[in-house]
Write a protein that holds these residues in place. Structure first.
Motif: not given
Ligand code: BMA
Length: 334
Positions: A62-64, A106-109, A214-216, A283-285, A306-308
């Motif tokens: 988990f990204r915490c 570290a992030y986004d595992p 923009t990016k993928i 605005n993030v999924a 939402a990065d939350t």
């Protein structure tokens, strides 16, 4: 009927039927979000996290982000895939093996089961973002391996089996900031350490109004089906109010996964609910994992909102593959 290949039976995985009169191909869990931002004593947010079936339940990484806003990854376990116990202590990592430099973040595992070993990839801070790699067998300790690439790179996503005798990974070369570009590439390795034979997989959309202009970046571990590898990915649009992260899907060739067979023109889920539109980054999924039941074709998608917080959505392999094939067009397979 599209079939999942080399999958497992997960009769108890999280599931909810599609709501009546709902038009989309992916539908949200009615009790979202499943993981609140403050589940840990000092977590600011818990999102962009990855889960897999483990023992008689599920485990994950988990990204915490903590209350100093430092990005860390933590291990956790669950009986039902919905209620999670996440360790208060983060995974102890090094920026790079053999380097005494202080570990940054570290992030986004992502987590990938290859022959009973659970490989973890994440965005590792080493003179900028790159792909950290390690494995665990118990979801208690992580054995760290060499970083896969030099900076800058993000969204390293392994395939769940060797392809043509090699480990295989998707990734997205990037920059040291909030990267305003990005295509998906394929790389292979004989030993999970040396990566090469890089191939371009797909570009951003040529359509200036697209959600993936923009990016993928690759999302969950690709699902093997009799139509090809089913890849769920994120795509980003630049709006006058900043980036918008949505989900799309593609089908990659089974033996040559750098060849795209089909790819959605439309998003399959975009940020529309309050918990996707309001948070630390609105605005993030951002999808990072799926659970899939080989018997019924049910798919549960875990995504950061939402990065939350962490949320859950559902589809079936049959419905999603059918949608990708119908919604694809020649001009978009680039
Ligand atoms: C990306 C990553 C993700 C994040 C997204 C939206 O660059 O940092 O972790 O979800 O931006 O902020």
């Amino acid at each position: 009927m599209t079939k999942i290949i080399n999958g497992t039976s997960l009769p108890n995985m999280p599931w909810e039927d599609k709501p009546e009169n709902y038009n989309g191909v992916v539908w949200r869990y009615s009790e979202n979000p499943i993981i609140p931002r403050d589940l840990l004593k000092n977590s600011n947010s818990i999102f962009n996290s990855a889960v897999v079936p483990f023992e008689d339940g599920y485990a994950g990484v988990f990204r915490c982000d903590d209350t100093t806003r430092t990005m860390r990854i933590h291990m956790g376990k669950s009986k039902d895939g919905i209620n999670w116990h996440i360790n208060e202590d983060s995974i102890k990592l090094k920026a790079s093996l053999g380097d005494e430099r202080e570990f940054e973040h570290a992030y986004d595992p992502r987590v990938c089961n290859i022959d009973g070993k659970y490989y973890v990839t994440w965005c590792n801070g080493y003179h900028g973002p790159t792909i950290g790699v390690g494995y665990t067998e118990d979801f208690e300790t992580l054995i760290q391996l060499e970083n896969a690439f030099i900076p800058f790179n993000r969204n390293g996503v392994l395939f769940p089996r060797k392809i043509n005798g090699k480990f295989a990974m998707l990734s997205r070369p990037s920059d040291n900031g909030h990267t305003p570009f990005g295509d998906i590439f394929y790389s292979e390795s004989p030993d999970m350490e040396h990566w090469g034979h890089h191939r371009h997989v797909m570009s951003t959309s040529k359509n200036v109004l697209s959600w993936q202009k923009t990016k993928i970046g690759a999302g969950p571990i690709p699902i093997e089906t009799d139509e090809g590898w089913l890849l769920i990915y994120h795509g980003v649009l630049t709006s006058c109010n900043g980036y918008v992260y949505s989900m799309g899907a593609a089908i990659l060739d089974i033996d040559e996964p750098w060849k795209v067979k089909y790819r959605t023109n439309s998003y399959i889920l975009s940020p529309q609910t309050a918990y996707e539109c309001v948070g630390d980054v609105p605005n993030v999924a951002f999808p990072c994992a799926t659970l899939a039941d080989a018997d019924t074709g049910r798919i549960a998608i875990y995504y950061g909102a939402a990065d939350t917080v962490t949320a859950l959505a559902f589809t079936t392999v049959d419905e999603l593959v059918d949608f990708v094939k119908k919604d694809s067009s020649e001009g978009n397979i680039v």
